[in-house]
Motif scaffolding. Structure first.
Motif, PDB file in Angstrom:
ATOM      1  N   GLY A 137       1.014  -1.127   0.076  1.00 15.11           N
ATOM      2  CA  GLY A 137       0.024   0.266  -0.345  1.00 15.11           C
ATOM      3  C   GLY A 137       0.626   1.174  -0.040  1.00 15.11           C
ATOM      4  N   PHE A 138       0.196   2.527   0.082  1.00 16.17           N
ATOM      5  CA  PHE A 138       0.673   3.765   0.545  1.00 16.17           C
ATOM      6  C   PHE A 138       0.812   4.353   1.440  1.00 16.17           C
ATOM      7  CE2 PHE A 138      -0.931   3.048  -4.259  1.00 16.17           C
ATOM      8  CZ  PHE A 138       0.830   3.340  -4.799  1.00 16.17           C
ATOM      9  N   GLY A 139       2.049   4.891   2.563  1.00 11.74           N
ATOM     10  CA  GLY A 139       1.540   4.904   3.896  1.00 11.74           C
ATOM     11  C   GLY A 139       2.864   5.815   4.206  1.00 11.74           C
ATOM     12  N   PHE A 140       2.486   6.421   4.919  1.00  8.26           N
ATOM     13  CA  PHE A 140       3.866   7.175   5.865  1.00  8.26           C
ATOM     14  C   PHE A 140       3.946   7.356   7.186  1.00  8.26           C
ATOM     15  CE2 PHE A 140       0.363  10.500   5.189  1.00  8.26           C
ATOM     16  CZ  PHE A 140       0.407  11.066   7.009  1.00  8.26           C
ATOM     17  N   ARG A 141       5.089   8.620   7.965  1.00 13.42           N
ATOM     18  CA  ARG A 141       5.564   8.330   9.020  1.00 13.42           C
ATOM     19  C   ARG A 141       5.999   9.919   8.969  1.00 13.42           C
ATOM     20  NH1 ARG A 141       8.659   4.525  12.694  1.00 13.42           N
ATOM     21  NH2 ARG A 141      10.178   4.761  10.866  1.00 13.42           N
ATOM     22  N   ALA A 142       5.260  10.225   9.642  1.00 10.54           N
ATOM     23  CA  ALA A 142       6.107  12.157   9.742  1.00 10.54           C
ATOM     24  C   ALA A 142       5.843  12.405  11.423  1.00 10.54           C
ATOM     25  CB  ALA A 142       5.008  13.603   8.629  1.00 10.54           C
ATOM     26  N   VAL A 143       7.541  12.806  11.553  1.00  5.87           N
ATOM     27  CA  VAL A 143       7.727  13.966  12.581  1.00  5.87           C
ATOM     28  C   VAL A 143       7.690  15.314  12.476  1.00  5.87           C
ATOM     29  CG1 VAL A 143       8.800  13.674  15.139  1.00  5.87           C
ATOM     30  CG2 VAL A 143       8.824  11.725  13.933  1.00  5.87           C
ATOM     31  N   GLY A 144       6.954  16.131  13.311  1.00  3.95           N
ATOM     32  CA  GLY A 144       7.013  17.513  13.587  1.00  3.95           C
ATOM     33  C   GLY A 144       7.458  17.790  15.018  1.00  3.95           C
ATOM     34  N   GLU A 145       6.901  18.796  14.380  1.00  6.88           N
ATOM     35  CA  GLU A 145       8.074  19.101  15.892  1.00  6.88           C
ATOM     36  C   GLU A 145       6.383  19.638  17.119  1.00  6.88           C
ATOM     37  OE1 GLU A 145       8.379  23.707  14.367  1.00  6.88           O
ATOM     38  OE2 GLU A 145      10.583  23.233  14.005  1.00  6.88           O
ATOM     39  N   THR A 146       5.460  19.097  16.581  1.00  5.94           N
ATOM     40  CA  THR A 146       4.730  19.187  17.892  1.00  5.94           C
ATOM     41  C   THR A 146       4.385  17.855  17.612  1.00  5.94           C
ATOM     42  OG1 THR A 146       2.674  20.346  16.488  1.00  5.94           O
ATOM     43  CG2 THR A 146       4.087  21.754  17.470  1.00  5.94           C
ATOM     44  N   GLY A 147       4.362  17.043  17.195  1.00  5.50           N
ATOM     45  CA  GLY A 147       3.361  15.769  17.065  1.00  5.50           C
ATOM     46  C   GLY A 147       4.081  14.388  15.890  1.00  5.50           C
ATOM     47  N   THR A 148       3.434  13.346  16.143  1.00  4.88           N
ATOM     48  CA  THR A 148       3.774  12.721  14.994  1.00  4.88           C
ATOM     49  C   THR A 148       2.634  11.861  14.510  1.00  4.88           C
ATOM     50  OG1 THR A 148       6.406  11.662  16.622  1.00  4.88           O
ATOM     51  CG2 THR A 148       4.901  10.243  14.755  1.00  4.88           C
TER      52      THR A 148
END
Length: 301
Positions: free
Chosen positions: A231-242
């Motif tokens: 499938g298609f997906g992502f994991r993103a880590v940001g300055e205020t959350g994940t």
């Protein structure tokens, strides 16, 4: 009403885009207004699996939606106000896109714009010289989950991300990362933006794993699966959350087409073409890194 022509009919995108634009055989919630697909050149690449069967099936669907067939890409000029270049084989994109741009026809080129950075750069330079709108993108860029995180609303500024997609060899002679895998690369660029300076990669018969370093120090990864149901997906880590998400494809064609038709109306592409060029450069560098085992620099574009 903008009249659109299609070059090549060996991809399901030719029919899926036409259904949405011509309001033909699809739910109203998928409709896109402001244009009509009026003509198509029903060419196809023999490198595409079951190419002739697909071409016949897709051509009939276009005819059922009121699209006229022509005998060459050049025959579209004068009949249409804008064009889609849509072969499943990205190696077929350069020649018709060049012809259309030379004749002043605003053009959307399906992913990948080309399978070679040099050709893509030439198209970008030609579009700029002739002042003709040019755009190419994966529709996954416009999935709601990706758009929300990229906007900063969900997790703040993204400081790092990893993406996944299938990366199977679907068109003979084109690496999986340049075909299905480009979706994962495009999601990564939507989340992080341009600015990758180098990549490293490892590859096996089961897939490819790519790590990129951005000029500001952020890191991004792409994992393309040859085997398995990725499938298609992502994991993103940001300055205020994940945020970790699998990507919904329900409305991605609709949202992409809204952007493309807006470009045809305003002559302003949705993103800078240099980002599209960098995506192709990223893929070329990743494939070279996987072959050589070395870190590969991405050229400044």
């Amino acid at each position: 009403m903008i009249r659109i022509g299609i070059v090549d009919v060996d991809s399901s995108h030719a029919t899926e885009f036409t259904r949405r634009i011509n309001h033909c055989g699809i739910d109203e919630e998928q409709w896109v207004d402001g244009a009509q697909v009026v003509a198509a050149y029903p060419g196809f690449s023999t490198a595409v699996a079951d190419a002739q069967k697909k071409n016949e099936q897709y051509t009939q669907t276009l005819l059922d939606c009121g699209v006229e067939m022509v005998d060459s890409p050049e025959a579209l000029v004068g009949m249409v106000d804008a064009a889609f270049v849509q072969s499943d084989d990205g190696r077929r994109h350069y020649a018709p896109a060049k012809m259309l741009l030379e004749r002043g026809v605003p053009t959307f080129v399906d992913k990948p714009m080309t399978c070679a950075l040099a050709e893509a750069r030439e198209l970008a330079e030609l579009a700029a010289e002739r002042e003709v709108p040019l755009y190419s993108a994966s529709s996954l860029r416009y999935s709601p989950e990706v758009v929300e995180v990229a906007s900063g609303e969900a997790v703040g500024r993204v400081v790092g991300a990893d993406t996944i997609s299938p990366s199977k060899l679907a068109v003979e002679g084109i690496p999986g990362l340049m075909y299905y895998g480009i979706h994962a690369v495009e999601i990564l660029y939507t989340l992080l933006g341009p600015g990758c300076e180098s990549v490293q990669a490892i590859e096996s018969p089961l897939g490819i794993l790519v790590a990129g370093r951005w000029r500001d120090g952020r890191l991004g990864g792409v994992r393309g699966f040859v085997e398995g149901s990725a499938g298609f997906g992502f994991r993103a880590v940001g300055e205020t959350g994940t945020r970790q998400e699998m990507v919904s494809a329900q409305f991605i064609y609709r949202e992409l087409l809204k952007q493309v038709i807006a470009m045809f109306e305003t002559s302003k592409p949705p993103i800078d073409v240099r980002e599209t060029l960098e995506i192709i450069a990223f893929i070329e560098a990743a494939l070279e890194a996987a072959r050589s085992g070395e870190r590969v620099e991405i050229p400044t574009l």
